[in-house]
Design an enzyme around this catalytic site. Sequence first.
Site, PDB file in Angstrom:
ATOM      1  N   PRO A 112       0.828  -1.207   0.000  1.00 39.77           N
ATOM      2  CA  PRO A 112       0.000   0.000   0.000  1.00 39.77           C
ATOM      3  C   PRO A 112       0.865   1.260   0.000  1.00 39.77           C
ATOM      4  O   PRO A 112       1.920   1.294   0.643  1.00 39.77           O
ATOM      5  CB  PRO A 112      -0.832  -0.110   1.286  1.00 39.77           C
ATOM      6  CG  PRO A 112      -0.337  -1.285   2.028  1.00 39.77           C
ATOM      7  CD  PRO A 112       0.606  -2.069   1.174  1.00 39.77           C
ATOM      8  N   LEU A 113       0.409   2.266  -0.723  1.00 45.94           N
ATOM      9  CA  LEU A 113       1.196   3.503  -0.878  1.00 45.94           C
ATOM     10  C   LEU A 113       1.193   4.359   0.378  1.00 45.94           C
ATOM     11  O   LEU A 113       0.138   4.575   0.974  1.00 45.94           O
ATOM     12  CB  LEU A 113       0.582   4.355  -1.992  1.00 45.94           C
ATOM     13  CG  LEU A 113       0.906   3.979  -3.417  1.00 45.94           C
ATOM     14  CD1 LEU A 113       0.093   4.851  -4.362  1.00 45.94           C
ATOM     15  CD2 LEU A 113       2.384   4.147  -3.677  1.00 45.94           C
ATOM     16  N   ALA A 115       2.004   3.988   3.377  1.00 44.16           N
ATOM     17  CA  ALA A 115       1.408   3.414   4.584  1.00 44.16           C
ATOM     18  C   ALA A 115       2.454   2.905   5.575  1.00 44.16           C
ATOM     19  O   ALA A 115       2.131   2.187   6.508  1.00 44.16           O
ATOM     20  CB  ALA A 115       0.452   2.295   4.197  1.00 44.16           C
ATOM     21  N   GLY A 116       3.717   3.265   5.355  1.00 47.30           N
ATOM     22  CA  GLY A 116       4.766   2.853   6.293  1.00 47.30           C
ATOM     23  C   GLY A 116       5.419   1.542   5.939  1.00 47.30           C
ATOM     24  O   GLY A 116       6.222   1.008   6.702  1.00 47.30           O
ATOM     25  N   GLY A 118       7.164   1.159   3.022  1.00 41.22           N
ATOM     26  CA  GLY A 118       8.293   1.385   2.113  1.00 41.22           C
ATOM     27  C   GLY A 118       7.965   1.227   0.643  1.00 41.22           C
ATOM     28  O   GLY A 118       8.819   0.793  -0.140  1.00 41.22           O
ATOM     29  N   SER A 119       6.740   1.603   0.254  1.00 38.43           N
ATOM     30  CA  SER A 119       6.365   1.446  -1.158  1.00 38.43           C
ATOM     31  C   SER A 119       7.254   2.291  -2.069  1.00 38.43           C
ATOM     32  O   SER A 119       7.706   1.812  -3.112  1.00 38.43           O
ATOM     33  CB  SER A 119       4.896   1.836  -1.360  1.00 38.43           C
ATOM     34  OG  SER A 119       4.688   3.154  -0.897  1.00 38.43           O
ATOM     35  N   ALA A 122      10.711   0.785  -2.493  1.00 34.93           N
ATOM     36  CA  ALA A 122      10.693  -0.431  -3.320  1.00 34.93           C
ATOM     37  C   ALA A 122      10.552  -0.075  -4.796  1.00 34.93           C
ATOM     38  O   ALA A 122      11.241  -0.643  -5.654  1.00 34.93           O
ATOM     39  CB  ALA A 122       9.556  -1.355  -2.874  1.00 34.93           C
ATOM     40  N   ASP A 164      15.055   2.937   4.447  1.00 36.01           N
ATOM     41  CA  ASP A 164      14.108   2.220   3.583  1.00 36.01           C
ATOM     42  C   ASP A 164      14.767   1.696   2.321  1.00 36.01           C
ATOM     43  O   ASP A 164      14.546   0.561   1.913  1.00 36.01           O
ATOM     44  CB  ASP A 164      13.009   3.184   3.087  1.00 36.01           C
ATOM     45  CG  ASP A 164      12.002   3.518   4.147  1.00 36.01           C
ATOM     46  OD1 ASP A 164      12.361   3.472   5.319  1.00 36.01           O
ATOM     47  OD2 ASP A 164      10.855   3.831   3.781  1.00 36.01           O
TER      48      ASP A 164
HETATM   49  O1  PMV Z   1       6.661   6.116   6.137  1.00 35.17           O
HETATM   50  P1  PMV Z   1       7.907   5.563   5.554  1.00 35.17           P
HETATM   51  O2  PMV Z   1       7.860   4.108   5.281  1.00 35.17           O
HETATM   52  O3  PMV Z   1       8.385   6.355   4.329  1.00 35.17           O
HETATM   53  O4  PMV Z   1       9.072   5.742   6.643  1.00 35.17           O
HETATM   54  C1  PMV Z   1       9.521   7.009   7.044  1.00 35.17           C
HETATM   55  C2  PMV Z   1      10.564   6.844   8.100  1.00 35.17           C
HETATM   56  C3  PMV Z   1      11.097   8.131   8.699  1.00 35.17           C
HETATM   57  O5  PMV Z   1      12.067   7.763   9.659  1.00 35.17           O
HETATM   58  C4  PMV Z   1       9.992   8.894   9.400  1.00 35.17           C
HETATM   59  C5  PMV Z   1      11.734   9.041   7.660  1.00 35.17           C
HETATM   60  C6  PMV Z   1      12.999   8.465   7.055  1.00 35.17           C
HETATM   61  O6  PMV Z   1      13.310   8.837   5.905  1.00 35.17           O
HETATM   62  O7  PMV Z   1      13.706   7.692   7.711  1.00 35.17           O
END
Ligand code: PMV
Length: 328
Positions: A112-113, A115-116, A118-119, A122, A164
């Site tokens: 999912p975009l 959403a945490g 790492g879309s 990737a 990521d």
């Molecule tokens: O939401 P995501 O999966 O892009 O993770 C962001 C993670 C942070 O630590 C908030 C920012 C980063 O670039 O590390």
Amino acid sequence: MALSSAPGKVYLFGEHAVVYGEPAVPCAIEQRARVGVERRDDEKIRVNAEDLSLDGFTVEYGGRTEDEPDIDVSESLLAAATGYVDEAIAQVRAVTGEEDVGFDVTIESDIPLGAGLGSSAAVAVAAIDAGTRELGTTLEVEEIADRAFRTEYEVQDGQASRADTFCSATGGAVRVEGDDCRTIDAPDLPIVIGFDGGAGDTGQLVSDVRDLREEYEFAANTVESIGNIVRNGEQALADGDVEELGRLMNFNHGLLSALGVSSRSLDAMVWAARDADAYGAKLTGSGGGGCIVALDPSEATETALKFTPGCEDAFRAELADEGVCRLE
Ligand code: PMV
């Protein structure tokens, strides 16, 4: 055509704090983005990403972003995805020296975009690998990770860590501290993910934490405390102590809440997992909405999440040992 895939990730520990030089431990999962890249006869980039979100889209535009897209995707998260592809292609052009080449880019993703999970990392990793291979250049994994980091850095206005993109490029569990990125040993983890159907605005959340940290000593201390939890977490991973990992994830979630990056639905899912006797649960990624990660070898958390108001989907995720993967 060259076709590559790259995995998404969950943060076991350390998001946000990693932006200020604390360590973080993301872990690649078997939800992947697949990117096909085919050279065109002209300089255009055509992005086809029908599976990328709930609504399919096709965007055609010339050069980088000099020309307007043929259709308006500006209101959509897909516009952000297109930005990552655009910058990834800029990296492909730069590393190969073929500045005028155009591509048809096709994206399919299980992630999912925003959403945490790492879309964007990737997509960037797979696009850079496929794009360079389409032009006859095969990059080392470290170079792909670095170019994908630069992609995120550009798109996110300088607010990105290497976590990521390195994790997606190499696969496995990873430790990131500043520019020092390495893979680390991890036991097979019983990962369960809960998704609220939403997304967080990473750039906004990162700058909110930055402001808080500048204004309040407690926030600066909280960022440091997250770093301490990460170091304890590394030891628990090395010991294969899943119970301790869960406990530390709970602490980490509490500290992220204190920094203001959780949400009602993320908290509801975290508590549903805890009530179901998961070893631990926390939000993953920038927060605001999106996903939580829990550790539970039984079915209880997955089942509980499915009945949790605000939770749209719950699924198990396997650790992905392989990072970027060359399919064609
Ligand atoms: O939401 P995501 O999966 O892009 O993770 C962001 C993670 C942070 O630590 C908030 C920012 C980063 O670039 O590390």
